[in-house]
Design a protein around this motif. Structure first.
Motif, PDB file in Angstrom:
ATOM      1  N   ALA A 277      -9.142   0.680 -36.640  1.00  0.00           N
ATOM      2  CA  ALA A 277      -8.408   1.915 -36.933  1.00  0.00           C
ATOM      3  C   ALA A 277      -7.322   2.159 -35.890  1.00  0.00           C
ATOM      4  O   ALA A 277      -6.220   2.624 -36.211  1.00  0.00           O
ATOM      5  N   LEU A 278      -7.632   1.827 -34.650  1.00  0.00           N
ATOM      6  CA  LEU A 278      -6.644   1.985 -33.584  1.00  0.00           C
ATOM      7  C   LEU A 278      -5.512   0.973 -33.749  1.00  0.00           C
ATOM      8  O   LEU A 278      -4.347   1.285 -33.505  1.00  0.00           O
ATOM      9  N   HIS A 279      -5.860  -0.233 -34.198  1.00  0.00           N
ATOM     10  CA  HIS A 279      -4.832  -1.249 -34.449  1.00  0.00           C
ATOM     11  C   HIS A 279      -3.883  -0.804 -35.552  1.00  0.00           C
ATOM     12  O   HIS A 279      -2.673  -1.065 -35.493  1.00  0.00           O
ATOM     13  N   LYS A 280      -4.442  -0.133 -36.551  1.00  0.00           N
ATOM     14  CA  LYS A 280      -3.610   0.348 -37.651  1.00  0.00           C
ATOM     15  C   LYS A 280      -2.670   1.449 -37.177  1.00  0.00           C
ATOM     16  O   LYS A 280      -1.514   1.536 -37.616  1.00  0.00           O
ATOM     17  N   ARG A 281      -3.185   2.257 -36.267  1.00  0.00           N
ATOM     18  CA  ARG A 281      -2.374   3.363 -35.745  1.00  0.00           C
ATOM     19  C   ARG A 281      -1.324   2.865 -34.764  1.00  0.00           C
ATOM     20  O   ARG A 281      -0.195   3.345 -34.742  1.00  0.00           O
ATOM     21  N   PHE A 282      -1.720   1.890 -33.944  1.00  0.00           N
ATOM     22  CA  PHE A 282      -0.801   1.323 -32.952  1.00  0.00           C
ATOM     23  C   PHE A 282      -0.722  -0.192 -33.166  1.00  0.00           C
ATOM     24  O   PHE A 282      -1.425  -0.959 -32.494  1.00  0.00           O
ATOM     25  N   PRO A 283       0.103  -0.660 -34.082  1.00  0.00           N
ATOM     26  CA  PRO A 283       0.166  -2.099 -34.386  1.00  0.00           C
ATOM     27  C   PRO A 283       0.651  -2.962 -33.222  1.00  0.00           C
ATOM     28  O   PRO A 283       0.475  -4.183 -33.248  1.00  0.00           O
ATOM     29  N   ASP A 284       1.247  -2.343 -32.221  1.00  0.00           N
ATOM     30  CA  ASP A 284       1.689  -3.127 -31.062  1.00  0.00           C
ATOM     31  C   ASP A 284       0.507  -3.720 -30.297  1.00  0.00           C
ATOM     32  O   ASP A 284       0.654  -4.754 -29.629  1.00  0.00           O
ATOM     33  N   ILE A 285      -0.652  -3.067 -30.380  1.00  0.00           N
ATOM     34  CA  ILE A 285      -1.813  -3.542 -29.617  1.00  0.00           C
ATOM     35  C   ILE A 285      -2.247  -4.928 -30.076  1.00  0.00           C
ATOM     36  O   ILE A 285      -2.310  -5.862 -29.261  1.00  0.00           O
ATOM     37  N   PRO A 286      -2.547  -5.141 -31.359  1.00  0.00           N
ATOM     38  CA  PRO A 286      -2.950  -6.505 -31.759  1.00  0.00           C
ATOM     39  C   PRO A 286      -1.804  -7.510 -31.680  1.00  0.00           C
ATOM     40  O   PRO A 286      -2.037  -8.707 -31.466  1.00  0.00           O
ATOM     41  N   GLU A 287      -0.575  -7.026 -31.837  1.00  0.00           N
ATOM     42  CA  GLU A 287       0.559  -7.944 -31.813  1.00  0.00           C
ATOM     43  C   GLU A 287       0.763  -8.550 -30.433  1.00  0.00           C
ATOM     44  O   GLU A 287       1.031  -9.748 -30.298  1.00  0.00           O
ATOM     45  N   TYR A 288       0.641  -7.722 -29.405  1.00  0.00           N
ATOM     46  CA  TYR A 288       0.923  -8.195 -28.049  1.00  0.00           C
ATOM     47  C   TYR A 288      -0.329  -8.469 -27.218  1.00  0.00           C
ATOM     48  O   TYR A 288      -0.271  -9.202 -26.239  1.00  0.00           O
TER      49      TYR A 288
END
Length: 263
Positions: free
Chosen positions: A232-243
């Motif tokens: 859910a956090l990844h969906k909210r902040f897509p930069d986290i899984p990307e980087y």
């Protein structure tokens, strides 16, 4: 000599105040604390603040817990405690025993403190400084930021050499190193406004404030992210899984994997 020590004390106080005015340090801390009031999640009582203050003194001040590099930490502790002892014993020698011979323990502690500063300071200067250890610059490259450490090393080194020469009755060189000792000490204490001397007064306050904002939940007005591996956090902040990947908590050592010595 007593007048000189008093003058240096006044210059340190004056330089620190001018540094605070110039950098607006106190204004920054008060404004930051006021801005954090709205985002606090809990009020800290007197006991909480006392506990935080004790932790700050024990970890951040007395043991320099902010240093991750053990060599840097040991070097800093030798330099810090050596400098404190050097100042205390110097004041004792100048004011308590201005004409009479001081007890041997005071003189021995003065020499020991100078040696402690020299050990920690020269270790830092030649081997630990990021300019030398990580960036490959020569040890003799000097910039404005080096004013504090160089004047500190000059004060203790020239002072120790002067004392040894005086004890052995080497008259001509005794005067030379006494003059160098006084010049280095004057630069150290009178140059507070242009050196890193004043930061030793700000670091405890900054460390205390850092612990307070963590304890009261204000977090410098930054959001509480929670579990970095939460979808859910990844969906909210897509930069986290990307980087950072899908499991940031297990990214490995990262920059701590090896020393940055690629020059």
């Amino acid at each position: 000599m007593q007048a000189y020590v008093v003058l240096m004390f006044i210059l340190v106080i004056g330089g620190t105040v001018l540094d605070m005015i110039h950098k607006k340090s106190a204004k920054y801390f008060f404004a930051k604390a006021k801005a954090a009031q709205a985002s606090r999640t809990r009020e800290l009582g007197a006991g909480d603040k006392i506990g935080i203050a004790v932790s700050t003194v024990a970890v951040d001040v007395m043991t320099s817990g902010e240093f991750c590099n053990p060599r840097r930490r040991i070097s800093h502790l030798f330099t810090m405690y050596g400098f404190i002892l050097f100042v205390v014993t110097t004041v004792a020698l100048v004011f308590a025993y201005p004409t009479n011979e001081a007890p041997s323990i005071v003189s021995q502690l003065w020499h020991l403190s100078a040696a402690m500063v020299m050990f920690g300071g020269y270790w830092f200067w030649f081997f630990i400084r990021v300019d030398v250890s990580a960036e490959g610059n020569p040890w003799y490259r000097i910039v404005k930021a080096d004013m504090f450490i160089l004047s500190l090393l000059g004060t203790t080194t020239f002072g120790l050499v002067w004392s040894i020469l005086q004890a052995n009755g080497v008259a001509p060189w005794t005067t030379v190193f006494l003059a160098l000792f006084i010049i280095a000490a004057t630069v150290l204490f009178a140059g507070v406004l242009w050196s890193k001397f004043a930061h030793m007064f700000f670091k405890p306050a900054a460390a205390f404030n850092k612990r307070v904002i963590k304890a009261d939940g204000s977090r410098e007005n930054l959001p509480e992210l929670g579990d970095l591996s939460d979808p859910a956090l990844h969906k909210r902040f897509p930069d986290i899984p990307e980087y950072m990947g899908k499991n940031p908590a297990n990214m490995g050592l990262g920059i701590k994997r090896e020393q940055p010595q690629h020059y």
